[in-house]
Design a protein around this motif. Structure first.
Motif, PDB file in Angstrom:
ATOM      1  N   UNK A 155       0.377  -1.162   0.291  1.00 26.16           N
ATOM      2  CA  UNK A 155       0.247  -0.087  -0.235  1.00 26.16           C
ATOM      3  C   UNK A 155       0.641   1.110   0.142  1.00 26.16           C
ATOM      4  N   UNK A 156       0.592   2.089  -1.227  1.00 27.38           N
ATOM      5  CA  UNK A 156       0.845   3.376  -0.884  1.00 27.38           C
ATOM      6  C   UNK A 156       1.077   4.467   0.401  1.00 27.38           C
ATOM      7  N   UNK A 157       1.383   5.517   0.529  1.00 36.34           N
ATOM      8  CA  UNK A 157       0.763   6.639   1.085  1.00 36.34           C
ATOM      9  C   UNK A 157      -0.410   7.059   1.140  1.00 36.34           C
ATOM     10  N   UNK A 158      -1.615   7.119   2.732  1.00 39.64           N
ATOM     11  CA  UNK A 158      -2.753   7.617   2.341  1.00 39.64           C
ATOM     12  C   UNK A 158      -2.528   9.120   2.693  1.00 39.64           C
ATOM     13  N   UNK A 159      -3.216   9.908   1.672  1.00 41.46           N
ATOM     14  CA  UNK A 159      -3.689  11.636   2.148  1.00 41.46           C
ATOM     15  C   UNK A 159      -4.407  10.980   4.209  1.00 41.46           C
ATOM     16  N   UNK A 160      -4.662  12.372   4.039  1.00 38.27           N
ATOM     17  CA  UNK A 160      -5.516  12.329   5.397  1.00 38.27           C
ATOM     18  C   UNK A 160      -6.791  12.184   5.113  1.00 38.27           C
ATOM     19  N   UNK A 161      -7.629  12.467   3.965  1.00 32.73           N
ATOM     20  CA  UNK A 161      -9.025  12.146   3.590  1.00 32.73           C
ATOM     21  C   UNK A 161      -9.062  10.638   3.358  1.00 32.73           C
ATOM     22  N   UNK A 162      -7.488  10.064   3.385  1.00 36.78           N
ATOM     23  CA  UNK A 162      -8.300   8.424   2.597  1.00 36.78           C
ATOM     24  C   UNK A 162      -8.060   8.195   4.539  1.00 36.78           C
ATOM     25  N   UNK A 163      -7.186   8.644   5.013  1.00 42.23           N
ATOM     26  CA  UNK A 163      -6.813   7.816   6.667  1.00 42.23           C
ATOM     27  C   UNK A 163      -8.385   8.325   7.600  1.00 42.23           C
ATOM     28  N   UNK A 164      -9.074   9.314   6.979  1.00 42.11           N
ATOM     29  CA  UNK A 164     -10.344   9.366   7.566  1.00 42.11           C
ATOM     30  C   UNK A 164     -11.273   8.152   7.133  1.00 42.11           C
ATOM     31  N   UNK A 165     -11.571   8.151   5.854  1.00 45.79           N
ATOM     32  CA  UNK A 165     -12.130   7.127   4.923  1.00 45.79           C
ATOM     33  C   UNK A 165     -12.451   6.514   5.285  1.00 45.79           C
ATOM     34  N   UNK A 166     -10.834   5.382   6.158  1.00 46.60           N
ATOM     35  CA  UNK A 166     -10.778   3.922   6.649  1.00 46.60           C
ATOM     36  C   UNK A 166     -11.099   4.251   8.056  1.00 46.60           C
ATOM     37  N   UNK A 167     -10.594   5.536   8.627  1.00 53.47           N
ATOM     38  CA  UNK A 167     -11.041   4.888   9.928  1.00 53.47           C
ATOM     39  C   UNK A 167     -12.392   4.533  10.183  1.00 53.47           C
ATOM     40  N   UNK A 168     -13.130   5.742   9.857  1.00 49.11           N
ATOM     41  CA  UNK A 168     -14.276   6.327  10.195  1.00 49.11           C
ATOM     42  C   UNK A 168     -15.490   4.887   9.534  1.00 49.11           C
ATOM     43  N   UNK A 169     -14.505   4.685   8.544  1.00 45.66           N
ATOM     44  CA  UNK A 169     -15.858   2.984   8.053  1.00 45.66           C
ATOM     45  C   UNK A 169     -15.415   2.401   9.095  1.00 45.66           C
ATOM     46  N   UNK A 170     -14.325   1.520   9.464  1.00 42.07           N
ATOM     47  CA  UNK A 170     -13.999   0.364  10.446  1.00 42.07           C
ATOM     48  C   UNK A 170     -14.490   1.275  11.867  1.00 42.07           C
ATOM     49  N   UNK A 171     -14.487   2.065  12.851  1.00 46.19           N
ATOM     50  CA  UNK A 171     -14.717   2.730  13.802  1.00 46.19           C
ATOM     51  C   UNK A 171     -16.111   2.511  13.766  1.00 46.19           C
ATOM     52  N   UNK A 172     -17.226   2.712  12.456  1.00 47.26           N
ATOM     53  CA  UNK A 172     -18.778   2.876  12.291  1.00 47.26           C
ATOM     54  C   UNK A 172     -19.562   2.107  12.675  1.00 47.26           C
ATOM     55  N   UNK A 173     -18.511   0.508  12.016  1.00 47.59           N
ATOM     56  CA  UNK A 173     -18.713  -1.262  12.277  1.00 47.59           C
ATOM     57  C   UNK A 173     -18.511  -1.658  12.764  1.00 47.59           C
TER      58      UNK A 173
END
Length: 225
Positions: A155-173
Motif C-alpha cells: 500500500x502507498x502512503x495515504x492522504x489525511x482524507x483517505x485515512x479518515x475514510x478508512x478509520x471512520x468506516x472501521x469505527x462505525x462498523x
C-alpha cells in the motif's frame, strides 16, 4: 402217443398270459425314468406342482399410469440483508453511505468494499474516494473499543482524507457490532511504521445515504482478533 412224450411236451410248452396282466411292458419301463427326471427340477427349485402360493405384502405407493412422483423440495432459508456503513468523499468532505448487502459482514468485509470504491450508482451521485485499490486486504485487530488496521506493505502512503475514510468506516462498523461500546478508537498503521489515530466521535454523524441498487454479496476480509 407215448405218455412220457406228452409229459415232456406239456412241460416245455411256453406259458401265455392274458393281455394287460403281469409285468409292465418295455415301453412303460422306459417312460418312468423320463417322468421322474422331469419332476426332479421342479421339486429341487421349491416350485409346487399345483396351486398358487402367495408370499409377502402387496406393493404400496404404486402410481397411476401417466402420473410421476413430485420431488421433495424444501424452501431455502432467506438470506438476511444487512447495511454496511462506508465513508466516501464529496467535494473533499467525508460522506457516509449505508450499502445493503446479503449475508453477515465483519470489519474485513466492510474494508474490502471501501477499497473497491463507490459503485456505479454512487459515482453517478457524485461520490468519489481517495483510497487506492488494494490488492491485499489490511490486517485488522480488535481489542474492545480499540481497533488496529495494518495496511499491507504494497500500500502507498495515504492522504489525511483517505485515512479518515478508512478509520471512520472501521469505527462505525465496530459500533454496529457492539453498540454498548459507545465509541471506538481506530489506529491506522501504514508501511514504514507511520501511525494515524482517529475516534468515532470525529466522524460525520449525519444521515447516511441509502443505496437503492440490488444488494451485493458480502465478502470475507482478513481480520485478526
Amino acid at each position: 402217443m407215448n405218455p412220457s412224450a406228452r409229459s415232456r411236451t406239456a412241460t416245455t410248452a411256453p406259458r401265455t398270459q392274458p393281455l394287460g396282466r403281469g409285468r409292465p411292458g418295455r415301453n412303460a419301463r422306459r417312460a418312468l425314468p423320463v417322468l421322474f427326471a422331469a419332476l426332479l427340477p421342479l421339486s429341487a427349485c421349491g416350485i409346487p406342482e399345483t396351486g398358487v402360493v402367495e408370499a409377502g405384502e402387496p406393493a404400496t405407493g404404486v402410481l397411476q399410469p401417466g402420473v410421476t412422483a413430485a420431488p421433495s423440495e424444501t424452501a431455502p432459508e432467506p438470506v438476511p440483508l444487512v447495511k454496511v456503513p462506508l465513508y466516501f468523499v464529496t467535494d473533499g468532505a467525508l460522506t457516509a453511505v449505508s450499502r445493503t448487502v446479503a449475508g453477515s459482514t465483519d470489519l474485513g468485509s466492510a474494508v474490502l468494499m471501501l477499497f473497491k470504491g463507490p459503485d456505479p450508482q454512487e459515482r453517478r451521485s457524485g461520490l468519489t474516494t481517495e483510497l487506492p485499490p488494494a490488492a491485499v486486504a489490511p490486517t485488522i485487530r480488535t481489542d474492545g473499543a480499540v481497533v488496529n488496521v495494518q495496511l499491507p506493505r504494497t500500500a502507498g502512503s495515504l492522504s489525511d482524507t483517505a485515512v479518515d475514510q478508512l478509520a471512520c468506516t472501521v469505527a462505525v462498523a465496530r459500533l454496529r457490532q457492539d453498540p454498548a461500546l459507545g465509541s471506538a478508537q481506530v489506529t491506522v498503521e501504514q508501511p514504514g511504521g507511520r501511525l494515524a489515530g482517529r475516534s468515532s466521535d470525529d466522524c460525520p454523524s449525519g444521515a447516511a445515504r441509502e443505496t437503492t441498487g440490488p444488494p451485493e454479496t458480502a465478502e470475507t476480509g482478513g481480520t485478526g482478533g
